[in-house]
Enzyme design. Structure first.
Site, PDB file in Angstrom:
ATOM      1  CG  ASN A   7      -1.638   1.265   1.483  1.00 36.27           C
ATOM      2  OD1 ASN A   7      -1.731   2.100   0.587  1.00 36.27           O
ATOM      3  ND2 ASN A   7      -2.175   1.438   2.694  1.00 36.27           N
ATOM      4  CG  HIS A  94      -5.697   1.895   5.239  1.00 37.13           C
ATOM      5  ND1 HIS A  94      -5.282   2.897   6.079  1.00 37.13           N
ATOM      6  CD2 HIS A  94      -4.661   1.030   5.134  1.00 37.13           C
ATOM      7  CE1 HIS A  94      -4.031   2.650   6.458  1.00 37.13           C
ATOM      8  NE2 HIS A  94      -3.634   1.521   5.892  1.00 37.13           N
ATOM      9  CD  GLU A 164      -3.215  -2.499   7.510  1.00 33.20           C
ATOM     10  OE1 GLU A 164      -2.104  -2.710   7.018  1.00 33.20           O
ATOM     11  OE2 GLU A 164      -3.870  -1.469   7.281  1.00 33.20           O
ATOM     12  CB  SER A 212       5.345  -1.636  11.950  1.00 32.83           C
ATOM     13  OG  SER A 212       4.886  -0.353  12.281  1.00 32.83           O
TER      14      SER A 212
END
Ligand code: PGA
Length: 253
Positions: A7, A94, A164, A212
């Site tokens: 992304n 997202h 996420e 990360s």
């Protein structure tokens, strides 16, 4: 099959730079067969990169789309048009977009539109923070349940979940998640998928880890965390790091 999805967010600034990074990743993916490598550049660069994507193994995706194929929706991008130009994957929900006001209801409409247009929706879910009482489990379960609402169970082959945790994303991340954090949450996600779509379809939906991810922690998420792959932000703009993540995934897949 494992997935390595990049992304790019709102980077890089120029098409030239986008081509350079894309070409580097394409080179590193040339012999990859067990992992699917997907890059989601800013919308402006999807079309220009298609000619480069045609001859390699890198698949192009987008970072967002509208819920509607067309309409009076200034500034939006049609999933129909994205599919026609050749995008195969679209990220939806997202946390950075949710932070701009996108609701579970909006996300639910988007993922259905993406799948109905023949593309695969990468639905992002994740808690803001982890409380000692474990309320974050309910938070993610509810986010997932609501975001999947109305999604046709006949189209689950066009669905991927990316877990996420917001606290582990980006440069401001307090600490990266641990493979065990992912493992635990992926069990809960799977349970919700089975609840929404039944056993067979629910178990077949891949669950990726994002937040990360880099060349140093990727292996643990695959082996210990049993992730089906990654949604990578920063490291997907670094050809060397992203190529290492691809190589690790290809080896373990
Ligand atoms: P990061 O971003 O890898 O830079 O933490 C991940 C994401 O936001 O998808």
């Amino acid at each position: 099959m494992k997935y390595v999805v990049g992304n790019w967010k709102m980077y890089p600034r120029s098409e030239r730079e986008a081509r350079t990074i894309f070409s580097g990743i394409k080179k590193a993916s040339a012999k990859v067969t067990h992992a699917k490598v997907v890059l989601c550049p800013p919308h402006l660069f999807v079309s220009p990169l298609l000619s480069l994507a045609r001859s390699g193994r890198v698949i192009l995706g987008a970072q967002n789309s509208s819920h509607a194929d067309e309409g009076a929706l200034t500034g939006e991008t049609s999933p129909y048009a994205l599919s026609r130009i050749g995008a195969k994957y679209v990220i939806a929900g997202h946390s950075e977009r949710r932070g701009m006001g996108e609701t579970n209801e909006d996300v639910a409409k988007k993922i259905s539109a993406i799948a109905k247009n023949g593309m695969t929706a990468i639905l992002c879910v994740g808690e803001r923070e982890r409380d000692p009482g474990g309320a974050y489990f309910t938070e993610v379960k509810e986010q997932l349940r609501a975001s999947l609402s109305g999604f046709p169970s006949t189209l689950t082959r066009r669905l991927i979940i990316a877990y996420e945790p917001i606290w582990a994303i980006g440069v401001k991340a307090k600490k990266p998640a641990e493979p065990g954090d992912f493992r635990e949450m992926s069990i809960l996600i799977k349970r919700q998928l089975v609840e929404s779509f039944g056993k067979k379809a629910g178990f077949s939906v891949p669950i990726l880890y994002g937040g990360s991810v880099d060349d140093l922690n990727a292996e643990g998420f695959l082996t210990e965390g049993k992730a089906d792959g990654f949604l990578v932000g920063r490291a997907s703009l670094d050809v060397k790091k992203f190529s290492t993540i691809i190589a690790i995934t290809e080896r373990i897949a």
